[in-house]
Design a protein around this motif. Structure first.
Motif, mmCIF file in Angstrom:
data_model
loop_
_atom_site.group_PDB
_atom_site.id
_atom_site.type_symbol
_atom_site.label_atom_id
_atom_site.label_comp_id
_atom_site.label_asym_id
_atom_site.label_seq_id
_atom_site.Cartn_x
_atom_site.Cartn_y
_atom_site.Cartn_z
ATOM 1 N N THR A 82 49.115 55.215 21.765
ATOM 2 C CA THR A 82 49.589 54.005 22.447
ATOM 3 C C THR A 82 50.687 53.339 21.617
ATOM 4 O O THR A 82 50.683 53.428 20.380
ATOM 5 N N ALA A 84 50.862 50.312 20.872
ATOM 6 C CA ALA A 84 50.209 49.356 19.962
ATOM 7 C C ALA A 84 49.759 50.046 18.675
ATOM 8 O O ALA A 84 49.932 49.507 17.569
ATOM 9 N N ASP A 85 49.213 51.253 18.785
ATOM 10 C CA ASP A 85 48.768 51.973 17.583
ATOM 11 C C ASP A 85 49.959 52.464 16.772
ATOM 12 O O ASP A 85 49.948 52.401 15.538
ATOM 13 N N ARG A 88 51.292 49.526 14.811
ATOM 14 C CA ARG A 88 50.458 49.098 13.684
ATOM 15 C C ARG A 88 50.516 50.092 12.530
ATOM 16 O O ARG A 88 50.507 49.702 11.367
ATOM 17 N N SER A 91 54.032 49.911 10.826
ATOM 18 C CA SER A 91 54.173 48.673 10.040
ATOM 19 C C SER A 91 53.628 48.835 8.618
ATOM 20 O O SER A 91 53.994 48.073 7.717
ATOM 21 N N GLU A 109 55.903 45.823 23.786
ATOM 22 C CA GLU A 109 54.544 46.112 23.299
ATOM 23 C C GLU A 109 54.587 46.490 21.805
ATOM 24 O O GLU A 109 53.735 46.047 21.029
ATOM 25 N N ARG A 112 54.987 43.312 19.955
ATOM 26 C CA ARG A 112 53.765 42.488 19.974
ATOM 27 C C ARG A 112 52.812 42.913 18.861
ATOM 28 O O ARG A 112 52.153 42.090 18.243
ATOM 29 N N TRP A 113 52.753 44.223 18.583
ATOM 30 C CA TRP A 113 51.757 44.723 17.649
ATOM 31 C C TRP A 113 52.298 44.987 16.247
ATOM 32 O O TRP A 113 51.511 45.100 15.293
ATOM 33 N N ASP A 115 53.983 44.386 12.597
ATOM 34 C CA ASP A 115 54.090 43.295 11.615
ATOM 35 C C ASP A 115 55.504 43.208 11.063
ATOM 36 O O ASP A 115 55.775 42.366 10.208
#
Ligand code: CP
Ligand code: NVA
Length: 306
Positions: A82, A84-85, A88, A91, A109, A112-113, A115
């Motif tokens: 995804t 999001a993964d 993360r 980051s 997206e 959003r996730w 950093d």
């Protein structure tokens, strides 16, 4: 601007755009400086690229940093993993992500996730990095942004969207001419016009190319079928008949007008060889400015000083 995302040209105010362009002009004239030593940029691309990929890579290298390119099958955004993964995980390794996606929601997206700052390196909705280079080119060639008149001939696509918002923010006068069904979206047109109301600029959607080009300082076009629309290319060639920027079309513009195109160009479709290679063409200076504008952007998003 430190630590911020850059997803839309409208993420920047007029004074922030001015700061990016002034920084870009300074870096353009300077020797490479290690302003981003130790920083790593990840390029996460779902679509092909020449200018964006190479100019980001060279930009971070000139600034003393490093770059890693992740091609569409390697990342498999939304398929292998995804967004999001991916955001993360990246980051934890890198200091900035520049993503080229089909859906604008995908780059949003990631932002959003993540950093770390996320840059939109082109989505179906916008091409804000292109807009920064476009503004730099107009400022260099025409000596100003506010008050300059631009005609965009063709599809109301990602490049046109960012240009319309940029015109609204900076006070330029933009006339877009598109065939029926290919206009700027109502949302973008409304937002660009609202921005223009504050800046003294104007943004209009027309259908007659000659009306848009009349007296313009800049004539701009882009491909009729963007990446992802290739299957519509044949239909679009028919729908865009009469929208080719050729010497006859350029003759309606100001005698000192320049021709701009974000590239890649489909020569013989939206623009002829005579215009692309003619004396009014600014397309290769414009392409070069991707490097300088993105150096400035990276410095301001990732650097320790403004
Ligand atoms: N103008 C532009 O973004 O070109 P690429 O698709 O080659 O990166
Ligand atoms: N509108 C074009 C721009 C390419 C840089 C596309 O999205 O394919």
């Amino acid at each position: 601007m430190q630590g911020r995302d850059f997803l839309s040209i409208a993420d920047l105010s007029a004074s922030e755009i001015d700061h990016v362009l002034t920084t870009a002009m300074g870096l353009k004239d300077a020797r490479p400086q290690p302003l981003l030593a130790g920083k790593t940029l990840a390029l996460v691309f779902e679509k092909p690229s020449l200018r964006t990929r190479v100019s980001f890579h060279v930009a971070i290298k000139h600034l003393g940093g490093d770059c890693i390119y992740l091609s569409p099958p390697e990342v498999g955004l939304g398929e292998r993993e995804t967004p999001a993964d991916v955001a993360r995980v990246l980051s934890r390794y890198v200091d900035c992500i520049a993503a080229r996606t089909f859906k604008t929601e995908t780059v949003e997206e990631l932002a959003r996730w993540a950093d770390v700052p996320v840059i939109n390196a082109l989505s179906d909705g916008e091409h804000p990095c292109q807009a920064l280079a476009d503004l730099l080119t107009v400022r260099e060639k025409k000596g100003r942004l506010a008050g300059a008149s631009l005609a965009f001939i063709g599809d109301g696509n990602n490049v046109a969207n960012s240009l319309a918002l940029a015109a609204g923010i900076t006070g330029m006068h933009l006339r877009v001419a598109s065939p029926s069904g290919y206009e700027l979206s109502d949302d973008v047109l409304r937002r660009a016009q609202a921005l223009a109301a504050s800046s003294g600029g104007s943004v209009r959607q027309l259908h007659e190319p000659e009306e848009a080009v009349a007296g313009a300082d800049v004539v701009y076009t882009d491909v009729w079928a963007s990446m992802g629309n290739e299957r519509e290319a044949t239909v679009r060639r028919e729908d865009f008949a009469g929208y080719t920027v050729d010497p006859g079309m350029m003759a309606y513009a100001s005698p000192n007008a320049i021709f701009m195109h974000d590239l890649p160009a489909h020569r013989g479709e939206e623009v002829t060889d005579e215009v692309m290679d003619g004396p009014q063409s600014a397309v290769f200076d414009q392409a070069e400015n991707r490097l300088h504008a993105q150096k400035a952007l990276l410095t301001l998003l990732l650097g320790s000083e403004e």
